[in-house]
Design a protein around this motif. Sequence first.
Motif, mmCIF file in Angstrom:
data_model
loop_
_atom_site.group_PDB
_atom_site.id
_atom_site.type_symbol
_atom_site.label_atom_id
_atom_site.label_comp_id
_atom_site.label_asym_id
_atom_site.label_seq_id
_atom_site.Cartn_x
_atom_site.Cartn_y
_atom_site.Cartn_z
ATOM 1 N N PRO A 7 0.821 -1.207 0.000
ATOM 2 C CA PRO A 7 0.000 0.000 0.000
ATOM 3 C C PRO A 7 0.855 1.257 0.000
ATOM 4 O O PRO A 7 1.940 1.290 0.579
ATOM 5 C CB PRO A 7 -0.800 -0.114 1.312
ATOM 6 N N PRO A 11 2.332 2.160 4.789
ATOM 7 C CA PRO A 11 2.870 0.844 4.415
ATOM 8 C C PRO A 11 3.359 0.039 5.612
ATOM 9 O O PRO A 11 3.526 -1.184 5.507
ATOM 10 C CB PRO A 11 4.021 1.201 3.467
ATOM 11 N N ARG A 13 1.727 -0.776 8.055
ATOM 12 C CA ARG A 13 0.648 -1.662 8.474
ATOM 13 C C ARG A 13 0.497 -2.882 7.555
ATOM 14 O O ARG A 13 -0.307 -3.759 7.821
ATOM 15 C CB ARG A 13 -0.678 -0.900 8.506
ATOM 16 N N ALA A 14 1.244 -2.911 6.472
ATOM 17 C CA ALA A 14 1.125 -3.990 5.497
ATOM 18 C C ALA A 14 1.905 -5.216 5.939
ATOM 19 O O ALA A 14 2.858 -5.128 6.718
ATOM 20 C CB ALA A 14 1.604 -3.522 4.132
ATOM 21 N N SER A 15 1.493 -6.367 5.426
ATOM 22 C CA SER A 15 2.196 -7.622 5.672
ATOM 23 C C SER A 15 2.353 -8.363 4.355
ATOM 24 O O SER A 15 1.446 -8.392 3.537
ATOM 25 C CB SER A 15 1.418 -8.497 6.671
ATOM 26 N N ARG A 99 -8.261 -5.945 10.438
ATOM 27 C CA ARG A 99 -7.410 -6.619 9.463
ATOM 28 C C ARG A 99 -8.164 -6.607 8.146
ATOM 29 O O ARG A 99 -9.358 -6.921 8.113
ATOM 30 C CB ARG A 99 -7.125 -8.057 9.875
ATOM 31 N N SER A 156 -3.021 -7.606 -1.144
ATOM 32 C CA SER A 156 -2.472 -6.659 -0.179
ATOM 33 C C SER A 156 -3.198 -6.844 1.143
ATOM 34 O O SER A 156 -4.427 -6.976 1.161
ATOM 35 C CB SER A 156 -2.649 -5.228 -0.684
ATOM 36 N N LYS A 158 -3.486 -5.331 5.222
ATOM 37 C CA LYS A 158 -3.139 -4.297 6.197
ATOM 38 C C LYS A 158 -3.756 -4.647 7.551
ATOM 39 O O LYS A 158 -4.866 -5.179 7.609
ATOM 40 C CB LYS A 158 -3.639 -2.920 5.754
ATOM 41 N N THR A 159 -3.032 -4.330 8.609
ATOM 42 C CA THR A 159 -3.500 -4.567 9.971
ATOM 43 C C THR A 159 -3.324 -3.301 10.790
ATOM 44 O O THR A 159 -2.232 -2.704 10.793
ATOM 45 C CB THR A 159 -2.716 -5.713 10.631
#
Length: 211
Positions: A7, A11, A13-15, A99, A156, A158-159
Amino acid sequence: MGRTLLPTRMPERASSDRAVLDALLDEVLLAHVGLVLPEGPLVLPIGFARDGDRLIFHGSTGSRWLRVLASGVDACVTVTALEAIKVARSAFESGMRYRSACLFGRCTPLTGAEAAHALDLFTDRVLPGRTAEVRPSTRRERAATMVLAFPIGEWSVKTADGFPEDPAEDVAGDAWAGVVPLATGYGAPVPSPDLRDGIPVPPSVRALTGR
């Protein structure tokens, strides 16, 4: 395994861990599918099940938008698990714990034994063990049902977790801050009004509700 998309906003928060994506897809029952029709964009909710490296959708063969998906148009699938409300000391810093995932790709129609397997998988995804408790689908029912597979290709995740991140001047103030968890669950089974006497709640439903 597919390709992870990073993202552009937050970013951190991205995994890129596929296990994080799979855990989310195996927990949530409802997705939102976005596509573009000739008259404009459309986003609709739909139940789904993960089958390895693909998602399974199904619906009526009379559904126009399912037929459009079956034609192979580009689509976006989103899945979200909302877990809590973050209560900050200001409205600006308040938010949510969640999530979420976005997946991008094209659907492929399934037929024959592959479609029948996918429908059984979907049923047992919602109610584990249910296919063993009910009759098989009839030929007419199968003919009226469209089954689609959506590959887990580009995605993608995100958390957003933790607590509100208030600035020091707000922390020094008198407003309360914290997290309010969101709890979801199943209630007691309610029998259909036309259920014949003496038919007990099946094991699949008892396991789901804990009753």
